[in-house]
Design an enzyme around this catalytic site. Sequence first.
Site, PDB file in Angstrom:
ATOM      1  N   GLY A 148       0.832  -1.200   0.000  1.00  0.00           N
ATOM      2  CA  GLY A 148       0.000   0.000   0.000  1.00  0.00           C
ATOM      3  C   GLY A 148       0.869   1.254   0.000  1.00  0.00           C
ATOM      4  N   HIS A 160       0.865 -11.287   6.085  1.00  0.00           N
ATOM      5  CA  HIS A 160       0.795  -9.861   5.732  1.00  0.00           C
ATOM      6  C   HIS A 160       2.008  -9.104   6.286  1.00  0.00           C
ATOM      7  CE1 HIS A 160      -2.524  -7.231   4.039  1.00  0.00           C
ATOM      8  NE2 HIS A 160      -1.604  -6.335   4.321  1.00  0.00           N
TER       9      HIS A 160
HETATM   10  C1  GLV Z   1      -2.049  -2.725   3.852  1.00  0.00           C
HETATM   11  O1  GLV Z   1      -2.090  -3.662   3.143  1.00  0.00           O
HETATM   12  C2  GLV Z   1      -1.188  -2.623   4.968  1.00  0.00           C
HETATM   13  O2  GLV Z   1      -0.694  -3.656   5.448  1.00  0.00           O
HETATM   14  O3  GLV Z   1      -0.942  -1.506   5.407  1.00  0.00           O
END
Ligand code: GLV
Length: 388
Positions: free
Chosen positions: A80, A276
């Site tokens: 992002g 993530h």
């Molecule tokens: C978005 O994908 C984040 O992890 O900031």
Amino acid sequence: MPKITEIEDLKRIYRRRVPKMFFDYCESGSWTEQTFRENSSDFDDIYLRQRVAIDMTGRSLATQMIGQDVSMPLALAPVGMTGMQHADGEIHAARAAGKAGVPYTLSTMSICSIEDVAENTDKPFWLQVYTLKDDEFMQRLFDRAKAAKCSAAVITVDLQMLGQRHKDIKNGLSAPPKLTPASVANMATKVPWGLEMLQTKRRFFGNIVGHAKGVDDPSNLAAWTANAFDQALDWDRIRQFRKMWDGPLIIKGIMDPRDALEACNVGADAIVVSNHGGRQLDGALSSIRALGPILDAVGNRIEVHIDSGIRSGQDVLKAVAMGAKGAWIGRAYIYGLGAMGEQGVSEALRVMRTELDTSMGLCGRTDINSVDRDILMIPKGFSGDWEE
Ligand code: GLV
């Protein structure tokens, strides 16, 4: 240009060049950052088996990911706000990836839009898609990806809500940055970054602004995600997205063998074992520890990739030797982008390629496609053998 021999060199330059709020955004995990740290440090627990007196000439890193030719088993992960790390950042990163022969994945939360990147690059890219409640927006996103000739859609399934990153709140993270005494004082020390940013018109979330309804403050990612993202997401909903997009599909954010098996039933071409980058569930396992049990569960039903924690070619080699068809890097290329734009991403990819190639050779292998667990020494704790 300074001599770049390792990814850390790029990170040092990046840190000096880019405003603190964007460096912190990149370099954060959620809450205590345990998972963020262990994503990288767990790679150090796996050892490579050195072999000698084996002909290591004629080495090749070329392979395929989801049936597409790649010059090495590596992809650029969606990140992002990449266009805040460097003006027009997504275009720079996509160009460097194209030249290096590896896939680039554009984030839904990018600054440059799908159309911006398509118009300014000459290789197809992958589009990462967040799972939003708004069907109209979702269908339009897939249609825009199709029109831009994206060669895969990557649905991220691990962000129904945002894990808290303390620094983003404290810094008042936004794109473009809000002018507060602290942000102005910091940006005053980042003149080249600021001058480049003034020369581009791309300073908002390009895929959102003008495309999504109800965006009250187009600079505030956290507020918008809280409203628009679908907390009720389930596998039926993911199957609906499969119908909206008939091209190659990758599901990103899988950490459990049961979820991996669900993903096999959706008709995806690959899954990405990912937490993530340690930005969502703090306390989750590192993705390299989660990889083995997932590979064992899915067998050859689906291609398995990995991201989170990969900072070197040795890390890529370990992931591929475990059985991943590809390793995705995020921060490792953002350091290069923030440091020196497209050239910095190219440098990051050059460093990783050299490390991967040399390490593979020193393990006595000449073809990345023949690399297997035999080159690794894997301690206990990487095969899902936990107490019930
Ligand atoms: C978005 O994908 C984040 O992890 O900031």
